[in-house]
Design a protein around this motif. Structure first.
Motif, mmCIF file in Angstrom:
data_model
loop_
_atom_site.group_PDB
_atom_site.id
_atom_site.type_symbol
_atom_site.label_atom_id
_atom_site.label_comp_id
_atom_site.label_asym_id
_atom_site.label_seq_id
_atom_site.Cartn_x
_atom_site.Cartn_y
_atom_site.Cartn_z
ATOM 1 N N ALA A 258 0.934 -1.087 -0.182
ATOM 2 C CA ALA A 258 -0.040 0.029 0.093
ATOM 3 C C ALA A 258 0.897 1.068 0.128
ATOM 4 N N CYS A 259 0.597 2.082 -0.803
ATOM 5 C CA CYS A 259 1.388 3.416 -1.107
ATOM 6 C C CYS A 259 1.913 4.229 0.229
ATOM 7 N N ASP A 260 3.261 4.412 0.373
ATOM 8 C CA ASP A 260 3.609 5.171 1.350
ATOM 9 C C ASP A 260 3.075 5.450 2.662
ATOM 10 N N THR A 261 2.126 6.585 3.050
ATOM 11 C CA THR A 261 1.572 6.422 4.529
ATOM 12 C C THR A 261 0.123 5.489 4.503
ATOM 13 N N ALA A 262 -0.255 5.150 3.385
ATOM 14 C CA ALA A 262 -1.197 4.156 3.354
ATOM 15 C C ALA A 262 -0.925 2.929 4.417
#
Ligand SMILES: C[S@@+](CC[C@H](N)C(=O)[O-])C[C@H]1O[C@@H](n2cnc3c(N)ncnc32)[C@H](O)[C@@H]1O
Length: 390
Positions: A258-262
């Motif tokens: 899940a991307c970056d801060t996701a």
């Protein structure tokens, strides 16, 4: 002479590694500088890139696995035996060898053994895969197999990865005490993991409810259509963002790339739901990288962070170290390891956190570690700290 004894022990380790007779090496009696390190287990693994030593570092509340090629591993073992560990036990198919160091004095003792067989070193086993039956509608819908139910040539790698994920996740889910655990996969994408895990668990006697959360509606609709065509009643995909999803009742929260801060949103949801298991494979690490770039002048590490690629890797390690610490602070025992070969993707670290009453008991100590890491790298705040109200 202690040096000669150490070299004799190392030579026995190397011979066992090369001759495939190594069963296990255990290092104990740690007295080095790393806080909370207890012992190290070492074994041989065979991965795509060749033979490696696999080190499992056992810390008080977590395990960390590192795989190293032979010369690097032998160098590290030499330092470990010389300065950091007082005892070691080598088990091979032919003999056991114990190592004891007391100050400068080293004693080694060899005992012959009989009838012991070598352990499997195959990291990526081609046979006995969890998904043995491939004639399944979902594998066809996901483009893994052709209409004939045979894995396509261009999907062999993906199929291997999916099997590997099932091998890792199934035992973790099976260890959850709920009779029918609820697994929430955040940022599910096409749902490779969800279909495979659901299929495997329902055919091996531990049925689970699997929910994939995904913000792209098209993927959600496709996923639900395939789940229904497969008769997978307990598998569903829901549209929306991770942060807006009500995860209460989840026994396991997973997020793969899940991307970056996701990834942090997923960890936060897992913690607030009180999930027994939280497992995330982080993707990009922009949030901390930006702060490290801005904070650089405040640190002594400029020289290490000068090159973009090293800054990137360091940002990845710092981000995930802080995630592991924040999980520990919230009562989770964490392990970090490579979950697929780096030949598939460089984003191959998996943080596995399991609820453990002993984890994070010394809250002040964990908080201090978090503050120290942040200060060292000029970091103002980890996004996950904000979510957790720290
Ligand atoms: C790189 S893909 C990985 C998909 C899947 N987990 C896998 O490993 O095959 C990331 C997925 O997460 C979804 N995603 C990213 N951020 C999200 C968020 N905040 N809420 C819901 N879905 C998100 C994206 O739409 C994308 O489908």
């Amino acid at each position: 002479m202690s040096t000669e004894r150490i070299e004799e022990f190392l030579a026995a380790v190397k011979t066992a590694f090369v001759a495939n007779t190594l069963v296990k090496l255990k290092l104990g009696g740690y007295h080095g500088a790393e806080p909370d390190l207890k012992s190290i287990d070492v074994k041989k693994i065979v991965v795509k890139g060749g033979d490696k030593f696999s080190f499992t570092f056992h810390y008080k509340t977590r395990d960390i696995i590192k795989n190293q090629i032979q010369p690097e591993a032998m160098g590290n073992l030499r330092i470990a035996l010389k300065d950091e560990f007082r005892s070691a036990q080598l088990s091979t198919t032919e003999f056991d060898m114990s190592f004891e160091r007391n100050g400068d004095k080293v004693r080694i003792k060899r005992t012959e053994v009989e009838g012991r067989t070598a352990v499997s070193t195959e990291h990526n086993r081609a046979k006995n895969r969890p998904l043995a039956e491939t004639n399944k509608p979902y594998l066809y819908a996901l483009g893994i197999t052709g209409k004939d139910g045979v894995v396509r040539n261009d999907a062999q790698d993906k199929f291997r990865q999916i099997n590997k994920m099932v091998e890792i996740f199934a035992p973790l889910i099976q260890a959850i005490s709920s009779e029918k655990p609820r697994i929430v996969d955040m940022g599910a994408g096409k749902g490779y993991l969800d279909f495979a895990l659901y299929d495997y668990l329902s055919t091996t006697g531990k049925a689970a409810e699997v929910i994939g959360v995904e913000m792209r509606d098209g993927l959600v609709n496709d996923g639900n259509a395939t789940a229904s065509a497969s008769g997978f009643d307990g598998l569903s995909f829901v549209p929306g963002t991770i942060i807006d999803y009500d995860a209460s009742g989840a026994d396991a929260v997973i997020a793969l790339h899940a991307c970056d801060t996701a990834t942090d949103d997923a960890i936060f949801k897992g913690i607030t739901a009180g999930a027994s298991l939280i497992a995330v494979a982080p993707c990009c690490h922009k949030q901390i990288r930006r702060q490290m770039e801005a904070g650089k002048p405040a640190t002594q590490l400029d020289v290490l962070l000068r090159h973009g690629i090293f800054l990137e890797r360091q940002a990845e390690m710092v981000t995930d170290t802080l995630r592991a610490l924040l999980l520990e602070l919230n009562g989770y025992k964490t392990k970090v390891f490579e979950f697929v070969s780096d030949a598939h993707t460089p984003k191959n670290n998996l943080i596995v956190a399991e609820k453990d009453a002993r984890a994070g008991r010394d809250r002040e100590a964990v908080l201090k570690q978090i503050e120290d890491v942040k200060a060292m790298f000029g970091i103002e705040r980890h996004y996950l700290e904000g979510l957790l109200g720290l």
